[in-house]
Design an enzyme around this catalytic site. Structure first.
Site, PDB file in Angstrom:
ATOM      1  N   ARG A  49       0.852  -1.196   0.000  1.00  0.00           N
ATOM      2  CA  ARG A  49       0.000   0.000   0.000  1.00  0.00           C
ATOM      3  C   ARG A  49       0.886   1.245   0.000  1.00  0.00           C
ATOM      4  O   ARG A  49       0.636   2.209  -0.713  1.00  0.00           O
ATOM      5  CB  ARG A  49      -0.947   0.033   1.201  1.00  0.00           C
ATOM      6  N   TYR A 102     -15.726  17.117 -15.867  1.00  0.00           N
ATOM      7  CA  TYR A 102     -16.122  15.700 -15.895  1.00  0.00           C
ATOM      8  C   TYR A 102     -17.198  15.464 -14.819  1.00  0.00           C
ATOM      9  O   TYR A 102     -17.088  15.983 -13.704  1.00  0.00           O
ATOM     10  CB  TYR A 102     -14.874  14.852 -15.626  1.00  0.00           C
ATOM     11  N   ASP A 174      -6.460  18.783 -14.932  1.00  0.00           N
ATOM     12  CA  ASP A 174      -6.832  17.439 -15.383  1.00  0.00           C
ATOM     13  C   ASP A 174      -6.425  17.345 -16.854  1.00  0.00           C
ATOM     14  O   ASP A 174      -7.023  17.975 -17.716  1.00  0.00           O
ATOM     15  CB  ASP A 174      -8.346  17.245 -15.198  1.00  0.00           C
ATOM     16  N   LYS A 199      -7.729   6.189 -19.407  1.00  0.00           N
ATOM     17  CA  LYS A 199      -7.996   6.678 -20.759  1.00  0.00           C
ATOM     18  C   LYS A 199      -6.758   6.513 -21.643  1.00  0.00           C
ATOM     19  O   LYS A 199      -6.287   5.408 -21.811  1.00  0.00           O
ATOM     20  CB  LYS A 199      -8.496   8.127 -20.666  1.00  0.00           C
TER      21      LYS A 199
END
Ligand SMILES: *Cc1c(COP(=O)(O)O)cnc(C)c1O
Length: 388
Positions: A49, A102, A174, A199
């Site tokens: 982690r 978004y 972004d 993406k």
């Protein structure tokens, strides 16, 4: 920092780094935990982690491509956004976000603001007066999404960063729609870059992932601390696949753009196509800014379907090479209806305010042969025209 060009960095990341067997391609480390060399001696990695070699190789590559000081690879793009606002903002801090961001960004900021975690204002960032009024409130962070989703509106990152600096505000961009190959927000003055690596960066629609990159090394370290604290980091297997996708980023982006040009040229001569939204069009708001700040126009585009809602449904149903699906940036072409899909978390009023109509369709142009893509659109338009 490297003196290599971006395509080279993308291809060569981690190559020849295996000192044990001299594997050319770096191995994947799926382990959750690591042995301590001796009692009380903490190794470089102790738990996946907090740190994992495969994930760190990807984080370093993406940070280098964006010109940052460090990055955290997260479980998705949304986790990267959530990580930044968690690490940075308190109840009295204001974040200014675009009104046409978004849908998931809007939902995240809006929901957490309603809960009292921080304050948010959604503004039309291309409206200088609205932006100045928001900046006068001394926000802690400005969120920028350019080109925006789904209307691919472009705002000037350099100017926004200058205005933000004047009021001591940080800027996050972004960069999902363009990738670092087509736009470099940190070089334009931004403090943070966020990607949904789901993406273009992974590019094969088989991983959900994200990254948050910081310009400043101390802030990057603090954010890595937070990522471990709240458990935002991504899985090693996803990082491995994303590294694999990243190696072909440059040729993929070139072909996405080439195919996008072919589709745009076709759409411009279609009776059932109203306004087309793409930064390459001289009539598009922000076209001049895009020419200056982007190294390409990208292959995301939207258009108003000029027909009835029933005809729109026929058109979408008859397409064989554009799958009706959310997401974007994969090798396969996709079509989305933002109003009922990606942006359905926005109220009707918020959709109208952001300019998202029920006739709006968004295309993610993939890597199929462009002649086949155009032929597919053409047959679907013909069938839609015959329907009532
Ligand atoms: C998909 C997307 C996100 C969210 O990323 P996930 O990986 O789906 O969490 C954020 N911003 C933009 C522009 C996106 O397209």
């Amino acid at each position: 920092m490297s003196d290599k060009r971006l395509a080279t960095i993308a291809v060569r990341t981690g190559i020849d780094s295996d000192s044990q067997y001299h594997a050319v391609v770096p191995p994947i480390y799926l382990t959750s935990t690591y042995s301590f060399p001796a009692f009380g001696e903490v190794p470089q990695y102790d738990y996946s982690r907090s740190g994992n070699p495969t994930r760190n190789t990807l984080a370093d590559a993406l940070s280098e491509l964006e010109g940052g000081a460090g990055g955290v690879v997260t479980s998705c793009g949304t986790a990267a956004m959530n990580l930044l606002v968690t690490a940075l903002l308190g109840p009295d801090d204001l974040i200014v976000a675009p009104h046409d961001c978004y849908g998931g960004t809007y939902r995240l900021f809006n929901t957490r603001a309603n809960k009292g975690d921080f304050k948010v204002e959604f503004v039309d960032q291309s409206d200088q007066e609205a932006l100045a009024a928001a900046l006068a409130k001394k926000p802690k962070l400005i969120w920028v999404e350019t080109p925006s989703n789904p209307l691919v509106r472009v705002v000037d990152i350099t100017v926004m960063c200058q205005q933000a600096k004047e009021v001591g505000c940080l800027v996050a961009v972004d960069n999902t729609f363009l990738s670092p190959l087509l736009q470099q927000p940190i070089a334009l003055g931004a403090d943070f870059v966020v990607h949904s690596t789901t993406k273009y960066l992974n590019g094969h629609s088989d991983v959900v992932g994200g990254v948050l990159i910081s310009k400043d090394a101390d802030i990057a370290e603090n954010i890595a601390w937070w990522a471990n604290c709240i458990g935002a980091t991504g899985a090693p297997f996803d990082a491995y696949l994303t590294l694999r996708g990243l190696r072909t980023l440059a040729p993929r982006m070139r072909m996405h753009e080439e195919n996008g040009v072919a589709v745009l040229e076709y759409l411009q001569h279609q009776a059932m196509v109203g306004t087309i939204y793409h930064p390459s069009l001289p009539s598009h708001p922000g076209h001049d800014i895009a020419k200056r700040q982007q190294k390409g126009f990208g292959s995301m585009m939207s258009f108003e379907f000029a027909g009835s809602q029933a005809q729109l449904e026929v058109f979408v149903k008859e397409l064989k090479l554009f799958s009706l699906a959310e997401s974007l940036g994969g090798t396969e072409s996709l079509i989305a209806h933002p109003s009922s899909m990606t942006h359905r978390a926005m109220s009707d009023e918020a959709q109208v305010e952001a300019g998202i109509s029920t006739s709006l369709l968004r295309l993610s142009v993939g890597l199929e042969d462009p002649l086949d893509l155009v032929a597919d659109l053409d047959q679907a338009f013909h069938l839609a025209a015959e329907a009532h």
